[in-house]
Write an enzyme that holds these catalytic residues in place. Structure first.
Site, PDB file in Angstrom:
ATOM      1  N   LYS A 116      12.091  63.014  22.765  1.00 53.84           N
ATOM      2  CA  LYS A 116      13.017  63.722  22.643  1.00 53.84           C
ATOM      3  C   LYS A 116      12.613  64.190  20.566  1.00 53.84           C
ATOM      4  O   LYS A 116      13.073  65.493  20.629  1.00 53.84           O
ATOM      5  CB  LYS A 116      14.805  63.436  21.943  1.00 53.84           C
ATOM      6  CG  LYS A 116      15.393  62.564  23.230  1.00 53.84           C
ATOM      7  CD  LYS A 116      15.466  64.296  24.371  1.00 53.84           C
ATOM      8  CE  LYS A 116      15.978  63.725  25.659  1.00 53.84           C
ATOM      9  NZ  LYS A 116      15.754  65.006  27.279  1.00 53.84           N
ATOM     10  N   ASN A 148      14.886  64.545  34.535  1.00 58.43           N
ATOM     11  CA  ASN A 148      14.139  64.822  32.960  1.00 58.43           C
ATOM     12  C   ASN A 148      12.896  65.170  32.872  1.00 58.43           C
ATOM     13  O   ASN A 148      11.924  64.499  32.620  1.00 58.43           O
ATOM     14  CB  ASN A 148      15.167  64.746  31.077  1.00 58.43           C
ATOM     15  CG  ASN A 148      16.127  64.355  31.681  1.00 58.43           C
ATOM     16  OD1 ASN A 148      16.818  64.652  32.460  1.00 58.43           O
ATOM     17  ND2 ASN A 148      16.703  63.947  30.699  1.00 58.43           N
ATOM     18  N   ILE A 149      12.490  66.382  32.529  1.00 56.32           N
ATOM     19  CA  ILE A 149      11.210  66.163  31.916  1.00 56.32           C
ATOM     20  C   ILE A 149      10.640  65.725  30.976  1.00 56.32           C
ATOM     21  O   ILE A 149       9.299  65.049  30.933  1.00 56.32           O
ATOM     22  CB  ILE A 149      10.233  67.906  32.803  1.00 56.32           C
ATOM     23  CG1 ILE A 149       8.560  67.505  32.376  1.00 56.32           C
ATOM     24  CG2 ILE A 149      10.699  68.739  31.369  1.00 56.32           C
ATOM     25  CD1 ILE A 149       8.242  68.763  33.703  1.00 56.32           C
ATOM     26  N   ASP A 150      11.199  65.481  29.931  1.00 60.24           N
ATOM     27  CA  ASP A 150      10.540  65.158  28.700  1.00 60.24           C
ATOM     28  C   ASP A 150      10.758  63.364  28.810  1.00 60.24           C
ATOM     29  O   ASP A 150       9.661  62.946  28.145  1.00 60.24           O
ATOM     30  CB  ASP A 150      11.232  65.161  27.921  1.00 60.24           C
ATOM     31  CG  ASP A 150      12.543  65.020  27.941  1.00 60.24           C
ATOM     32  OD1 ASP A 150      13.200  64.133  28.641  1.00 60.24           O
ATOM     33  OD2 ASP A 150      13.448  66.043  26.371  1.00 60.24           O
ATOM     34  N   GLY A 164      14.720  72.779  31.663  1.00 58.43           N
ATOM     35  CA  GLY A 164      15.225  74.343  31.226  1.00 58.43           C
ATOM     36  C   GLY A 164      15.102  73.840  29.588  1.00 58.43           C
ATOM     37  O   GLY A 164      15.767  75.227  29.315  1.00 58.43           O
TER      38      GLY A 164
END
Length: 508
Positions: A396, A251-253, A115
């Protein structure tokens, strides 16, 4: 009514709503209900059903927000989790793998939280479409990992992306390029909730549109929304009908969040015969992770406690690496049947995160959010597994990006693993200054990514560029003063050096 609201918002900011009569809260809730009904009348016939579900979900969350008083945890009740409730990964791995690993894999669905936008790194559009390694994006690497699994074990593990209204359109456009991959890809959208005016506590949105002036009126309400939106999308039932039993959510990251066969086997074939409904991967805190949510024992259940829930007087204790040694990686393994049961009983309980924001026009708003891991206390027989740090590799910032692009990691079938040439398994501490914040600026400042195999610590501040084939070892600090510029020449080897001013190289 407006005076009521002003009094209430003042009181909520001072003391919480504790001294306020129920009648004022009811007035406020009635006003919000009317506002939401007005918004719903602006929905077209094909938007109506899902807008209604979104606004119903928002109303439930808003009702709880008005009712709940004070911090959501009583610090005195927080205990360390019992020994057996957090298992070491080595113990789970030591059980080995069964012969029928393919049939175990066929019970799994991989869900990636997709998202987020790349705005914090200066990018437009979904974060998952940022290139992270050899032109591959986060999404490319995820698809490669799952395709490799499906080919190796002759299985059919699907990939599901939870998009937000911010990322849905761009992500769907890109998915066409994976049509020939051996991975079925599904998407669903998390809910869309109206932001709340901090003063009046009423929704900012006036209609359902989220373009033009209404762009900032809506927000996706955090990844805790996965349970309701996955259920509402119909995908949950589809997968249960296909015989799927668990989802692996991450989380995709987080480039370390790959499917782990040992954890999956532990879920499907538990040693004591009793299956877990929820497994949270945790890992040991370092000084960099002191704010991460931690697992505690609370009223007889495992519970995730986030820094925002901690009373101010206990924040330092919460951050202590000796008392709370682990933190949540947000790699979660959850039973599909349990999600369906709890969703239908309306029994998934997650603390509300109140997230204050200031919109571009200067308006102060709040967003009510929830976090996916907070639901752990609603599930039966939950478990923490203390995994190696390598399973937590989030990107991040561009400082993180530098690490994953470098020769510290090798890429194989979409998975990054620490290079065997690095003598110690810890990751260097990298801090790039504000000149590197945006991806395009960062890329412009490195002619090629430096050799970092022997690096411990890198700090870069100011207008600095790196030539080709630079090698960084030990502790390297490069500080260009305001108005100065430092160009690290091609082929330079900096080992335990401080570079400052225009270009002076000192021993560290």
């Amino acid at each position: 009514m407006s005076r009521f609201v002003q009094d209430l918002s003042k009181a909520m900011s001072q003391d919480g709503a504790s001294q306020f009569q129920e009648v004022i809260l009811q007035e406020l809730e009635l006003s919000v209900k009317k506002e939401l009904e007005k918004i719903l009348t602006t929905a077209t016939s094909h938007e109506f059903e899902h807008t209604k579900k979104d606004l119903d979900g928002f109303r439930k969350l808003y009702h709880r927000f008005l009712q709940e008083k004070g911090p959501s945890v009583d610090w005195g009740k927080i205990q360390r989790p019992p020994e057996d409730s957090i298992q070491p990964y080595e113990k789970i791995k030591a059980r080995g793998l069964p012969d029928n690993i393919s049939s175990v894999l066929n019970k799994l669905v991989v869900v990636k939280l997709n998202g987020g936008l790349g705005t914090s790194m200066g990018c437009k559009g979904p974060k998952s479409l940022i290139g992270v390694r050899n032109e591959n994006t986060f999404l490319d690497l995820t698809v490669q990992q799952i395709e490799h699994l499906n080919k190796t074990y002759n299985t059919d593990v699907p990939l599901v992306l939870m998009n937000s209204f911010n990322t849905d359109e761009d992500t769907k456009k890109i998915l066409q390029k994976y049509n020939h991959c051996r991975v079925k890809i599904y998407t669903f959208n998390q809910s869309r909730y109206p932001r709340i005016n901090k003063e009046s506590l009423l929704p900012v949105a006036k209609d359902v549109s989220y373009s033009g002036e209404s762009t900032e009126a809506w927000y996706p309400p955090g990844h805790g929304d996965i349970y309701a939106s996955f259920y509402n999308s119909g995908l949950l039932d589809t997968f249960l009908e296909e015989g799927k039993e668990y989802i692996f959510v991450s989380n995709i990251d987080n480039l370390g969040a790959t499917v782990d066969l040992y954890i999956l086997n532990h879920l499907m074939n538990p040693p004591n015969g009793k299956r877990c409904e929820f497994v949270m991967e945790v890992t040991n805190k370092t000084r960099a992770d002191v704010k991460g949510g931690t697992l505690t024992q609370y009223e007889g259940k495992l519970r995730l406690v986030e820094i925002a829930q901690v009373p101010k007087a206990h924040v330092d204790e919460f951050k202590s690496v000796s008392k709370f040694k682990i933190f949540n990686t947000n790699n979660l393994w959850i039973s599909l049947a349990a999600v369906k049961r709890l969703q239908e009983q309306n029994a998934i309980d997650m603390e509300i995160i109140v997230n204050p924001k200031t919109l571009d026009g200067g308006l102060n708003v709040i967003q009510l959010e929830t976090a996916v891991g907070a639901a752990i206390k609603s599930f039966e027989n939950s478990l923490g597994i203390n995994v190696p740090r390598s399973r937590f590799l989030p990107v991040k910032t561009t400082s993180d990006l530098l690490l994953v692009m470098s020769n510290l990691y090798s890429l194989n079938a979409g998975s990054l693993t620490m290079s065997e040439k690095r003598e110690f398994p810890t990751v260097p501490l990298v801090k790039l200054g504000s000149s590197f914040t945006k991806v395009q600026d960062y890329l412009r400042r490195f002619e090629s990514i430096p050799d970092m195999l022997e690096l411990d610590h890198l700090t870069v501040s100011g207008d600095v560029t790196f030539g080709k084939n630079v090698s960084l070892k030990g502790t390297v600090i490069i500080i260009a003063n305001h108005g100065d510029r430092i160009d690290i020449p091609p082929g330079a080897v900096l080992e335990n050096k401080i570079v400052s001013g225009n270009l002076r190289i000192l021993d560290h």
